[in-house]
Design an enzyme around this catalytic site. Structure first.
Site, PDB file in Angstrom:
ATOM      1  CD  GLU A  52       4.119 -15.596  -1.573  1.00  0.00           C
ATOM      2  OE1 GLU A  52       4.095 -15.313  -2.782  1.00  0.00           O
ATOM      3  OE2 GLU A  52       3.263 -15.193  -0.735  1.00  0.00           O
ATOM      4  CG  PHE A 114       5.464  -5.003 -11.552  1.00  0.00           C
ATOM      5  CD1 PHE A 114       4.432  -4.457 -10.803  1.00  0.00           C
ATOM      6  CD2 PHE A 114       5.391  -6.349 -11.905  1.00  0.00           C
ATOM      7  CE1 PHE A 114       3.345  -5.230 -10.420  1.00  0.00           C
ATOM      8  CE2 PHE A 114       4.307  -7.123 -11.531  1.00  0.00           C
ATOM      9  CZ  PHE A 114       3.281  -6.563 -10.779  1.00  0.00           C
ATOM     10  CD  GLN A 115       5.085  -8.947  -8.524  1.00  0.00           C
ATOM     11  OE1 GLN A 115       5.663  -9.803  -9.198  1.00  0.00           O
ATOM     12  NE2 GLN A 115       3.926  -9.181  -7.931  1.00  0.00           N
ATOM     13  CE  LYS A 164      11.375 -14.073 -16.033  1.00  0.00           C
ATOM     14  NZ  LYS A 164       9.992 -13.607 -16.337  1.00  0.00           N
ATOM     15  CG  MET A 468       0.639 -15.471  27.028  1.00  0.00           C
ATOM     16  SD  MET A 468       0.648 -16.378  28.597  1.00  0.00           S
ATOM     17  CE  MET A 468       1.280 -17.961  28.065  1.00  0.00           C
TER      18      MET A 468
END
Length: 560
Positions: A52, A114-115, A164, A468
């Protein structure tokens, strides 16, 4: 008017906004939207990234390259949180991105389901605005507002989180044309204009400092006319690259920690500094109390919050910088500053950028890319030494030809952004310049480029260290190289080939240009692993906290 599900409304709203490409990764909470997207795959192309974070960077790169809004999709929980770094990157650099996430159903919110994650709470500090939609009847209005907010005034990312059950619920939908985005001009006052014109007319040593706001405003033509009308040298920030032609006689290079001595010394000597769409980053100003200490400062910016935030200014004009410059050009007569320009030219001769031309080095690689490519090529970078060399040694002649994480400094940004840029500008060459440390962050997006045959060229300046950070350890930490050596057995050529890309390894200077030309001509995803010394440094440099007038390079170190 028709009755649609929330998921179908999302797709129709994207179509309203002219969205042709989205980047994302599906999951349980967002399945309804992906099912609706399946029905419209001929109208909206979806790029399934490997992660993602890659999707968020791709949306960012698409937006920077095209000037349009970039769109990314993710599911709830870890899908949404994986977007956070990309959203923050876009926020720091004022990039218009709309991130659409889905959450658990209304009945499960706040129950550690969940999630489940409060992604609007997480992203509140790093978005221009964000929404959670719990009512399907409000969905279309929210998505339309998100696109408007992302583009209006100073652009930025907007997140829309949708439960959802909303994506499955139905309501009436009616097409609505996108709201016209108008350049901000109502804040440009006559008093501010008069004050600016007076300051410019009185100046004997004017200097123009250009930031990313000039790129965002598409103000290049007005900026060029302005600089030549008042005969002032022009320096830019990392984000301002390409707003002013890097081959123009008035151009002096980047300013700040790794800016040219001409830009740093010139701004220090100037009696008027005109700042066009820049936010006075600490990497630009060095010691803020000593920045442009001999100059009056005139700041032009669309965001009033930037005025006097980091540097106190003597005057300002608030509004779209393209409009402001157009108005200034109409009021000003040509001015002659031949003596000042001659002095700047002498400094250019005295303080050129230098590197060892006998070897394969980062600066040579960038100069060679500049030699091989045309002015429409899009250069993307990761973050570190290679990023600074890309800023110093490539001549950007047009805006939106350098895409780089300037504000957040996000390692792993470039490859996803290059994929997004190529999807938005299919007829242009796109090259991502990376360090080996950055490539490790999101190298899995090579698989994405191969899956869709997105022909980006990945050039790795491979010095087997975190360059760097190691440079700072060399200069300021007594060469104690704590956790910056990457000299292991990882073979980037084999990795790229394993993911289906064409790959080359270059160890000699004379081999790079032929390989680069072949890589571009193949029109497929290609990786070029360039082996360089771990001791190459980015110069000039300003020590942290020092004034930019104290810029030094390797010759100064040898003297001292």
């Amino acid at each position: 008017m028709s009755k649609l599900t929330g998921a179908e409304i999302v797709i129709q709203c994207l179509r309203e906004q002219g969205v042709d490409t989205v980047f994302g990764y599906p999951g349980g909470a967002i399945l309804n939207i992906y099912d609706a997207l399946y029905q419209h795959q001929d109208e909206i192309t979806h790029i399934l990234t490997s992660h993602e974070q890659g999707a968020s960077h791709a949306a960012d790169g698409y937006a920077r390259a095209t000037g349009k809004v970039g769109v990314c999709l993710a599911t709830s929980g870890p899908g949404a949180t994986n977007l956070v770094t990309g959203i923050a990157t876009a926020y720091m650099d004022s990039v218009p991105v709309v991130a659409i996430t889905c959450n658990v159903t209304n009945s499960l919110l706040g129950k550690d389901s969940f999630q489940e994650i409060d992604i609007t709470g997480v992203t509140m500090p790093i978005t221009k605005y964000n929404f959670i939609v719990k009512d399907v009847n409000k969905l279309a209005k929210v998505i339309r507002r998100a696109f408007t907010i992302a583009q209006t005034g100073r652009p930025g990312p907007v997140l829309v989180d949708i439960t959802k059950d909303v994506t499955g619920a139905t309501c009436d939908y009616e097409y609505q044309a996108p709201e016209e985005i108008v350049r901000q001009s109502d804040t440009i006052t006559e008093e501010a204009m008069d004050r600016a014109v007076e300051m410019i007319r009185k100046a004997q040593k004017p200097f123009i400092f250009v930031g990313g706001g000039a790129v965002i405003a598409n103000a290049s033509d007005e900026l060029r006319a302005f600089a030549h009308k008042i005969q002032a040298p022009v320096a830019d920030s990392l984000m301002g690259k390409g707003a002013f032609d890097g081959t123009d006689e008035l151009y002096t290079g980047m300013v700040g920690m790794h800016g040219t001595k001409t830009s740093n010394f010139g701004i220090t000597e100037a009696d008027l500094l005109i700042v066009v769409g820049a936010r006075f980053s600490d990497r630009v100003t060095g010691n803020a109390s000593k920045f442009a200490k001999n100059a009056k400062i005139l700041q032009l910016d669309v965001d009033p919050a930037e005025i006097n935030k980091n540097i106190r200014v003597d005057a300002s004009i608030i509004g779209d910088v393209k409009v402001i410059l157009r108005k200034l050009n109409a009021r000003l007569d040509p001015v002659n500053h031949d003596e000042w320009i001659a002095h700047i030219e002498r400094m250019k001769d005295m303080y050129p950028l230098r590197y060892d031309k006998r070897l394969l080095t980062g600066p040579y690689i960038v100069q060679a890319i500049d030699e091989v490519t045309d002015e429409d090529t899009i250069i993307v970078t990761e973050v570190g030494q290679h990023q600074m060399w890309a800023a110093q040694y490539y001549n950007y002649r047009k805006p939106r030809t350098l895409l780089t994480s300037g504000g957040l400094g996000t390692m792993g940004y470039g490859l996803g952004a290059a994929i997004g840029a190529k999807m938005g500008c299919k007829d242009r060459t796109v090259i991502n310049i990376a360090g080996d440390g950055c490539f490790r962050m999101n190298m899995n997006e090579i698989a994405t480029a191969v899956r869709y045959n997105i022909p980006v060229v990945e050039v790795i300046v491979n010095n087997h260290v975190l360059g760097m950070v190691r440079q700072w350890q060399t200069l300021f930490y007594g060469k104690r190289y704590s956790q910056t050596v990457l000299n292991d057995a990882v073979d980037f050529v084999k990795l790229a080939e394993a993911m289906g890309a064409k790959a080359y390894r270059v160890t000699q200077k004379d081999d790079f240009i032929p390989v680069l030309k072949e890589a571009i001509s193949l029109n497929i995803p290609v990786l070029i692993d360039c082996q360089v010394s771990c001791d190459d440094k980015v110069f000039p440099m300003v020590s942290p906290g020092a004034p930019i007038a104290d810029a030094f390079d390797d010759t100064d170190l040898k003297i001292n």
